[in-house]
Design a protein around this motif. Sequence first.
Motif, PDB file in Angstrom:
ATOM      1  N   VAL A 178       0.848  -1.193   0.000  1.00 41.76           N
ATOM      2  CA  VAL A 178       0.000   0.000   0.000  1.00 41.76           C
ATOM      3  C   VAL A 178       0.880   1.238   0.000  1.00 41.76           C
ATOM      4  O   VAL A 178       2.080   1.175   0.297  1.00 41.76           O
ATOM      5  N   ASP A 179       0.290   2.373  -0.348  1.00 41.09           N
ATOM      6  CA  ASP A 179       1.055   3.624  -0.435  1.00 41.09           C
ATOM      7  C   ASP A 179       1.680   4.000   0.900  1.00 41.09           C
ATOM      8  O   ASP A 179       2.823   4.438   0.967  1.00 41.09           O
ATOM      9  N   ASP A 180       0.917   3.855   1.983  1.00 37.58           N
ATOM     10  CA  ASP A 180       1.406   4.194   3.308  1.00 37.58           C
ATOM     11  C   ASP A 180       1.591   2.899   4.106  1.00 37.58           C
ATOM     12  O   ASP A 180       0.607   2.219   4.418  1.00 37.58           O
ATOM     13  N   PRO A 181       2.840   2.533   4.440  1.00 39.40           N
ATOM     14  CA  PRO A 181       3.086   1.279   5.165  1.00 39.40           C
ATOM     15  C   PRO A 181       2.313   1.168   6.472  1.00 39.40           C
ATOM     16  O   PRO A 181       2.018   0.067   6.934  1.00 39.40           O
ATOM     17  N   ALA A 182       1.960   2.300   7.064  1.00 38.90           N
ATOM     18  CA  ALA A 182       1.207   2.272   8.317  1.00 38.90           C
ATOM     19  C   ALA A 182      -0.201   1.725   8.112  1.00 38.90           C
ATOM     20  O   ALA A 182      -0.848   1.279   9.062  1.00 38.90           O
ATOM     21  N   GLY A 195       6.721  13.838  -2.908  1.00 38.00           N
ATOM     22  CA  GLY A 195       5.886  12.776  -2.341  1.00 38.00           C
ATOM     23  C   GLY A 195       6.660  11.653  -1.683  1.00 38.00           C
ATOM     24  O   GLY A 195       6.050  10.711  -1.159  1.00 38.00           O
ATOM     25  N   CYS A 196       7.993  11.733  -1.657  1.00 37.36           N
ATOM     26  CA  CYS A 196       8.773  10.716  -0.941  1.00 37.36           C
ATOM     27  C   CYS A 196       8.462  10.819   0.557  1.00 37.36           C
ATOM     28  O   CYS A 196       8.244  11.912   1.080  1.00 37.36           O
ATOM     29  N   ARG A 197       8.431   9.674   1.223  1.00 40.77           N
ATOM     30  CA  ARG A 197       8.144   9.698   2.655  1.00 40.77           C
ATOM     31  C   ARG A 197       9.095   8.767   3.386  1.00 40.77           C
ATOM     32  O   ARG A 197       9.697   7.872   2.801  1.00 40.77           O
ATOM     33  N   ILE A 198       9.204   8.986   4.701  1.00 41.33           N
ATOM     34  CA  ILE A 198      10.127   8.230   5.540  1.00 41.33           C
ATOM     35  C   ILE A 198       9.337   7.310   6.468  1.00 41.33           C
ATOM     36  O   ILE A 198       8.324   7.714   7.042  1.00 41.33           O
ATOM     37  N   ARG A 248      15.035  -0.054  14.460  1.00 37.95           N
ATOM     38  CA  ARG A 248      16.466  -0.247  14.188  1.00 37.95           C
ATOM     39  C   ARG A 248      16.795  -0.047  12.717  1.00 37.95           C
ATOM     40  O   ARG A 248      17.913  -0.306  12.290  1.00 37.95           O
ATOM     41  N   ALA A 249      15.837   0.429  11.955  1.00 36.92           N
ATOM     42  CA  ALA A 249      16.049   0.728  10.538  1.00 36.92           C
ATOM     43  C   ALA A 249      15.147   1.899  10.164  1.00 36.92           C
ATOM     44  O   ALA A 249      14.167   2.205  10.860  1.00 36.92           O
ATOM     45  N   VAL A 250      15.493   2.570   9.083  1.00 40.19           N
ATOM     46  CA  VAL A 250      14.676   3.666   8.577  1.00 40.19           C
ATOM     47  C   VAL A 250      14.677   3.572   7.061  1.00 40.19           C
ATOM     48  O   VAL A 250      15.694   3.244   6.448  1.00 40.19           O
ATOM     49  N   ALA A 251      13.511   3.825   6.458  1.00 37.77           N
ATOM     50  CA  ALA A 251      13.381   3.623   5.014  1.00 37.77           C
ATOM     51  C   ALA A 251      12.832   4.865   4.335  1.00 37.77           C
ATOM     52  O   ALA A 251      12.006   5.594   4.899  1.00 37.77           O
ATOM     53  N   LEU A 252      13.291   5.088   3.110  1.00 37.84           N
ATOM     54  CA  LEU A 252      12.740   6.134   2.249  1.00 37.84           C
ATOM     55  C   LEU A 252      11.891   5.446   1.190  1.00 37.84           C
ATOM     56  O   LEU A 252      12.387   4.615   0.428  1.00 37.84           O
ATOM     57  N   HIS A 253      10.593   5.804   1.164  1.00 39.56           N
ATOM     58  CA  HIS A 253       9.651   5.232   0.198  1.00 39.56           C
ATOM     59  C   HIS A 253       9.407   6.231  -0.931  1.00 39.56           C
ATOM     60  O   HIS A 253       9.213   7.423  -0.687  1.00 39.56           O
ATOM     61  N   THR A 254       9.353   5.736  -2.166  1.00 45.75           N
ATOM     62  CA  THR A 254       9.045   6.608  -3.302  1.00 45.75           C
ATOM     63  C   THR A 254       7.720   6.245  -3.960  1.00 45.75           C
ATOM     64  O   THR A 254       7.349   6.829  -4.969  1.00 45.75           O
TER      65      THR A 254
END
Length: 315
Positions: A71-75, A173-176, A181-187
Motif C-alpha cells: 500500500v502507499d502508506d506502510p502504516a 511525495g517521498c516519505r520516511i 532499528r532501521a529507517v526507510a525512504l519510500h518513493t
Amino acid sequence: MFELILPIRGLRSHRGTGMCDHGPMTDRPAPAKKSWTPLTDAGRGVLDAVATDPGSVLLALDFDGTLAPIVDDPADSAMAEESRAAMSRMDEKLAIMAIITGREVAAVRHMTAVDEVPGLEHLVVLGQYGVERYDAATGALRDPEVPESVRIAKGRLEGLAEELGQQDPRDVGCRIEDKGRAVALHTRRAADPAHALASAAPRVREIAEELDLHCEDGRNIIELKSAVTTKAQALRELIDEVKPRVVIMCGDDLGDVPALEVIAEWIREGHPGARVVSYSDEQPSMTDHADIICDQTEGVSAFLAALADRVCFTK
C-alpha cells in the motif's frame, strides 16, 4: 484431497520496471490469476511432502507484498484475512510457522492481530530481519536498543526527502518510515516513483557510508539498517532450532532472495521444500528464484489455503 494445479497463463516479458530489478531481459512465466502455479519438481511435490508429516514442516513468510498487499502508506498495511485464516488452521500443527520481516515486531503484532484475535497463538515473528523476535506462545520478546546512528539517519532522510521534492517535481511525495532499528525512504507515493528512487539512491548510500549503516533495496524503497542481518540468517537459525524435514519460504522482493537461496541449497541437498514467490510486475526477476509463483497476495492466500487443506486433512 487432490491438488488443483492450474496451467501457466502464458509468458510475460520483463521490461525493466525498476532500478532494483537487475534480472535478465527474458520472458518469465506468470502465475495463474488469483492463484498459484508450480514451476519446478520441488514446487510440484511440496504439498505431498507436507502431507506426509505436517509436524516436521517449517513455514516462513515475508509480510509486506506476501501476507499483506503493498500500500502507499506502510502504516495502513494489513494482513490478508484469507492468509490469516489459512495460517490459523495450521497453528500448532507445523514444527514452526514464522513471519520474517524487515518491519518491527510491534508493527507486525498489530497488523496480524496476533495478540487480540485467536488463531495464531504459536506464531513466531522475527522482525528487523531477525534482530527482534516474538514468540506468541510464551510472550517472550527480544527487543534490542535502537542505535543512535539510525536516529541520526532518520533526520537526514527526512531532510533529503524534502530536498528532492524541491529540486524536481517528479520527486515530490517521498516519505520516511521509522522501523526502529532501521529507517526507510519510500518513493511509491512520489509523482514519479522510479525517478524519485533513482534520484534518492546515491544520496541514501552516501548517508549509509557516513553513518556506517547497511543499505537494502526493495520495491520503491531504500532502507538503512544498523545490523547487517538478513532473512537468510534468521531462516538458518530457525532451521537449526527446529530441525525440520520440509522447509517453505514465501517472499516477494529482493530482500527475500538470500532466504530463498537457503531453500534452494536445502533442495539441492535432497530435502523437500519450496521457494514460494508472490509475483509482481515491479520485480519480475523474482520468478527466477521461485519453485512456486503466486498472483500477488491473493495467490499466496490460495497457496496457504491449499497447504492448510493438506495439513488439516492428513490422517
